[in-house]
Write a protein that holds these residues in place. Sequence first.
Motif, short mmCIF file in Angstrom:
data_model
loop_
_atom_site.label_atom_id
_atom_site.label_comp_id
_atom_site.label_asym_id
_atom_site.label_seq_id
_atom_site.Cartn_x
_atom_site.Cartn_y
_atom_site.Cartn_z
N LEU A 55 26.87 44.89 38.73
CA LEU A 55 27.92 45.80 38.33
C LEU A 55 29.15 44.96 38.03
CD1 LEU A 55 29.38 48.54 37.99
CD2 LEU A 55 29.86 48.45 40.46
N LEU A 56 29.59 44.98 36.77
CA LEU A 56 30.78 44.24 36.35
C LEU A 56 31.93 45.23 36.20
CD1 LEU A 56 29.29 41.87 33.61
CD2 LEU A 56 29.41 41.53 36.09
N VAL A 57 33.02 44.95 36.87
CA VAL A 57 34.18 45.83 36.87
C VAL A 57 35.29 45.19 36.05
CG1 VAL A 57 35.84 47.09 38.28
CG2 VAL A 57 33.52 46.65 39.16
N ASP A 58 35.62 45.80 34.93
CA ASP A 58 36.67 45.31 34.05
C ASP A 58 37.95 46.06 34.37
OD1 ASP A 58 38.15 44.18 32.02
OD2 ASP A 58 37.32 45.47 30.45
N CYS A 59 38.80 45.48 35.22
CA CYS A 59 40.00 46.21 35.63
C CYS A 59 41.18 45.85 34.73
CB CYS A 59 40.32 45.95 37.10
SG CYS A 59 40.68 44.24 37.51
N ALA A 60 42.26 46.57 34.91
CA ALA A 60 43.45 46.33 34.10
C ALA A 60 44.07 44.98 34.45
CB ALA A 60 44.47 47.45 34.34
N ALA A 61 44.91 44.48 33.56
CA ALA A 61 45.63 43.24 33.84
C ALA A 61 46.78 43.53 34.80
CB ALA A 61 46.16 42.64 32.55
N GLY A 62 47.23 42.47 35.50
CA GLY A 62 48.39 42.62 36.37
C GLY A 62 48.03 42.75 37.83
N ILE A 63 48.99 43.26 38.61
CA ILE A 63 48.81 43.38 40.06
C ILE A 63 49.11 44.81 40.52
CG2 ILE A 63 49.19 40.94 40.58
CD1 ILE A 63 52.08 41.64 41.29
N SER A 64 48.72 45.79 39.72
CA SER A 64 48.90 47.18 40.12
C SER A 64 47.98 47.51 41.29
CB SER A 64 48.60 48.12 38.95
OG SER A 64 47.21 48.07 38.62
N GLY A 65 48.21 48.67 41.90
CA GLY A 65 47.41 49.06 43.06
C GLY A 65 45.93 49.13 42.77
N ASP A 66 45.55 49.69 41.63
CA ASP A 66 44.12 49.78 41.30
C ASP A 66 43.50 48.41 41.11
OD1 ASP A 66 43.78 52.46 41.50
OD2 ASP A 66 43.85 52.89 39.36
N VAL A 67 44.23 47.48 40.48
CA VAL A 67 43.70 46.14 40.29
C VAL A 67 43.43 45.48 41.64
CG1 VAL A 67 44.24 43.81 39.44
CG2 VAL A 67 44.81 45.82 38.05
N LEU A 68 44.36 45.62 42.56
CA LEU A 68 44.21 45.00 43.87
C LEU A 68 43.05 45.61 44.65
CD1 LEU A 68 47.97 44.70 44.89
CD2 LEU A 68 46.50 42.94 43.91
N THR A 69 42.89 46.93 44.57
CA THR A 69 41.80 47.55 45.33
C THR A 69 40.45 47.27 44.69
OG1 THR A 69 42.34 49.64 44.20
CG2 THR A 69 43.19 49.34 46.42
N PHE A 70 40.37 47.25 43.37
CA PHE A 70 39.11 46.88 42.73
C PHE A 70 38.74 45.44 43.07
CE2 PHE A 70 39.80 50.33 39.45
CZ PHE A 70 38.69 51.06 39.82
N SER A 71 39.74 44.58 43.10
CA SER A 71 39.48 43.18 43.41
C SER A 71 38.99 43.02 44.84
CB SER A 71 40.76 42.35 43.19
OG SER A 71 41.17 42.40 41.85
N ARG A 72 39.53 43.79 45.75
CA ARG A 72 39.14 43.70 47.15
C ARG A 72 37.78 44.34 47.42
NH1 ARG A 72 42.66 46.40 50.93
NH2 ARG A 72 41.62 45.09 52.49
N ALA A 73 37.45 45.38 46.67
CA ALA A 73 36.21 46.11 46.93
C ALA A 73 34.99 45.36 46.44
CB ALA A 73 36.27 47.50 46.27
N ALA A 74 35.15 44.51 45.43
CA ALA A 74 34.00 43.78 44.89
C ALA A 74 33.61 42.64 45.81
CB ALA A 74 34.34 43.25 43.50
#
Length: 285
Positions: free
Chosen positions: A129-148
């Motif tokens: 499963l590849l997760v293409d998240c938004a650029a930057g350090i928004s809340g969603d980016v941080l949580t997607f990065s931590r969940a993987a």
Amino acid sequence: MDQAEGLRRLHKTATKVITVASGKGGVGKTNVVANLAISLARAGNRVMVFDADLGLGNIDILLGLTPRYNISHVLSGEKTLEQVLVRGPHDVWVLPAASGVSSMAALDAQSQARLIDAVSGIDLQLDYLLVDCAAGISGDVLTFSRAAQYLIVVLSNEPASVADAYALIKVLSKQYGQRRFHLLPNMVRDAREGQTLFAKIVGVTDRYLDVSLDLVGTIPLDPALRAAVRAQRAVVESAPQSPAAAAFDALASRVRAWPVPKGPGGQLEFFMAQWLQAGQPAAPA
């Protein structure tokens, strides 16, 4: 074979969940995801791409797909997740995001819970499963990065890109206790430039952060890649003998060598649950 049948034929297996992030936009992150996905699929793996740039998704455009529905229709209750998924090149499944829907940019806990429930209701097992998240350090980016289970940070040889990649690593390290990062220099002249760029950011993190950085590969600036983007195709398909395609295939080989995580962490619904639970900073050490 129709889409529903294709989903049912996917067998149970452990899944590597990989988030691809960047501190700055415009560094080719989505192109990396698209080519990595297809390169993995061509090697016989079952792959799904989750376009997690929820309000400005565009991986479907990059792959020449025209989905009728997206994740916003799942949240509204209009469609099931199975109805939203689209099949891309080499049977890569794509969960498309909305485009230009501001409410999707920051989902509240209730919306996240509905999405988790929708994901849990589908019998879809994957190798990747590849997760293409938004650029930057928004809340969603941080949580997607931590969940993987694995995080690839894409950067280019520009001062702003290096600074923003460092900022992303710093926030995940200092606030959330994340220690391992895989760096991918993109759009570099050659491997040496990529290695120099990697050494530059390692020099800073070694001084100020307690993290481990891994150079997972380098992707060259290649005219074939630009032509592939204009044609809405992955370069590993349109120009498989090109330097960029070779670099993406090498990246895929490196990713395939990563160990499969043990336990339930590989299932898509588990990843989504991790996303929901990852919103709070770790307690200070």
